[in-house]
Scaffold this active site. Structure first.
Site, short mmCIF file in Angstrom:
data_model
loop_
_atom_site.label_atom_id
_atom_site.label_comp_id
_atom_site.label_asym_id
_atom_site.label_seq_id
_atom_site.Cartn_x
_atom_site.Cartn_y
_atom_site.Cartn_z
N ARG A 93 -8.94 -3.60 -4.38
CA ARG A 93 -8.97 -5.00 -3.95
C ARG A 93 -10.23 -5.33 -3.16
O ARG A 93 -10.59 -6.50 -3.01
CB ARG A 93 -7.72 -5.32 -3.11
CG ARG A 93 -6.47 -5.51 -3.94
CD ARG A 93 -5.24 -5.69 -3.08
NE ARG A 93 -4.74 -4.41 -2.56
CZ ARG A 93 -3.59 -4.28 -1.90
NH1 ARG A 93 -2.83 -5.34 -1.68
NH2 ARG A 93 -3.19 -3.10 -1.49
N GLY A 141 -4.09 17.94 10.37
CA GLY A 141 -4.14 16.98 9.28
C GLY A 141 -5.18 17.27 8.22
O GLY A 141 -5.22 16.58 7.19
N LYS A 182 -2.35 -21.25 -6.26
CA LYS A 182 -1.98 -21.07 -4.86
C LYS A 182 -3.20 -21.22 -3.96
O LYS A 182 -4.33 -20.92 -4.35
CB LYS A 182 -1.35 -19.70 -4.65
CG LYS A 182 -2.28 -18.52 -4.92
CD LYS A 182 -1.55 -17.19 -4.81
CE LYS A 182 -2.50 -16.03 -5.11
NZ LYS A 182 -1.82 -14.74 -5.13
N ASP A 218 1.22 -9.64 -13.36
CA ASP A 218 0.14 -9.35 -12.41
C ASP A 218 -0.13 -7.86 -12.41
O ASP A 218 0.63 -7.08 -13.01
CB ASP A 218 0.52 -9.84 -11.00
CG ASP A 218 -0.71 -10.23 -10.17
OD1 ASP A 218 -1.85 -9.98 -10.63
OD2 ASP A 218 -0.54 -10.78 -9.08
N ASP A 230 2.47 -6.08 -3.63
CA ASP A 230 2.36 -5.37 -2.36
C ASP A 230 3.55 -5.71 -1.48
O ASP A 230 4.59 -5.07 -1.53
CB ASP A 230 1.03 -5.72 -1.69
CG ASP A 230 0.72 -4.81 -0.51
OD1 ASP A 230 1.61 -4.07 -0.08
OD2 ASP A 230 -0.42 -4.84 -0.01
#
EC number: 2.7.6.1
Length: 339
Positions: free
Chosen positions: A105, A47, A204, A230, A234
């Site tokens: 995020r 990897g 919300k 937005d 996701d």
């Protein structure tokens, strides 16, 4: 007097179609062929990522095109290793073009004993030898301050404004821009100003990440064509729920304009079965086949604006000029030409 080096593009595996599209657009603008550097980016059996650049880059102005989307860790390591290869090969300047900035995020400590991963990623990018970052619609504007190098944050809203004015021509008076949460009001307001439309908010309350307990619409959406705006979608749970709430409050139609189509898990199925008439995303993240083939998902290109931004950085001219719809109009001519 030494001549200025030509801009050279190099790409990892994260979004090769976008990188090739940017190269084509730059070729059109310059009237000369701009290709991607001949590069090998591969993995060993365990990897580990290996990069080899087959072209001479000594003294060149290099632009690495690599969004850090899923798989975020692999794509981030590709970016860092490519930067190290270029730095050790004596490139004059290395700019990272990161259409989608992963880990954005995680821009603050939401609870005790949690990381600020966006800052960690910024540190790694700078340490790898990258001298400038070009990105689009950062999840939080303050991430620009995490870097000790220049960061140019492009916006999708001028492109979305062009698309909206074409798609809803003759019905602009019925448009209502909607922010899906209070935190996104500034982004939604900016697009609303561009097209002279009113603004509503969906408030919300989350019980836990990924789940929405309650939603309330702030503003009168009755009879309006609501456009949810937005920066990313996701799993699309919140987005589809917001569309339902808007319809329940009397909206005539619901469409969504989202910059980054992460579209993980059940997102495509949710969107196709939702009350939304359309979801418009950009190609900052390479769309999976299921996303590209979905009946109510449309993809708008970002290659024209990224190509022009790269040329402006190379020329030492203004990048902020690309924030204006009037400036982008000619760049997107053919796609959104005036009818």
């Amino acid at each position: 007097m030494p001549s200025r080096p030509e801009p050279k593009l190099i790409s990892g595996n994260a979004n090769m179609p976008l990188a090739k599209a940017i190269a084509r657009r730059m070729s059109m603008h310059r009237g000369t062929n701009v290709g991607l550097c001949d590069t090998r980016v591969e993995r060993f059996n365990d990897g580990e990522i290996f990069v080899e650049v087959y072209e001479n880059v000594r003294g060149e102005d290099m632009f690495i095109i690599q969004p850090t989307s899923n798989p975020a860790n692999d794509n981030l390591m590709e970016l860092l290793i490519m930067a190290d290869a270029l730095r050790r090969s004596s490139a004059q300047r290395i700019t990272a073009v990161i259409p989608y900035f992963g880990y954005a995020r995680q821009d603050r400590r939401s609870r005790a004993r949690t990381p600020i991963s966006a800052k960690l990623v910024a540190n790694m990018i700078v340490e790898a030898g990258i001298e400038r970052v070009l990105t689009m619609d950062l999840h939080a504007a303050q991430i620009q301050g995490f870097f000790d190098i220049p960061v140019d944050n492009l916006y999708a809203s001028p492109v979305f404004a062009l698309d909206i004015m074409k798609q809803f021509k003759g019905a602009m008076s019925d448009i209502m821009i909607v922010s899906p949460d209070v935190g996104g009001v500034a982004r939604a307001r900016e697009l609303a100003k561009r097209i002279n439309a009113p603004l509503a908010i969906v408030d919300k309350r989350r019980e836990k990440p990924g789940e929405v307990a309650e939603m309330t619409v702030i503003g009168d959406v009755k009879g309006k064509k609501c456009l949810i705006v937005d920066d990313m979608v996701d799993t699309a749970g919140t987005l589809c729920k917001a569309a339902e709430v808007l319809m329940d409050n009397g909206a005539s139609e619901v469409h969504s304009y989202i910059t980054h189509g992460v579209m993980s898990g059940p997102a495509v199925e949710r969107v196709t079965k939702s009350v939304m008439k359309s979801l418009v995303i950009t190609d900052t993240i390479e769309p999976r086949t299921s996303v590209a083939e979905a009946s109510n998902i449309r993809i708008v290109p970002t290659a024209p604006v990224f190509a022009q931004a790269i040329l402006n950085i190379w020329n030492g001219t203004s990048v902020s000029s690309l924030f204006d719809t009037e400036t982008l109009g000619p760049i997107y001519e053919g796609l959104y030409a005036a009818e």
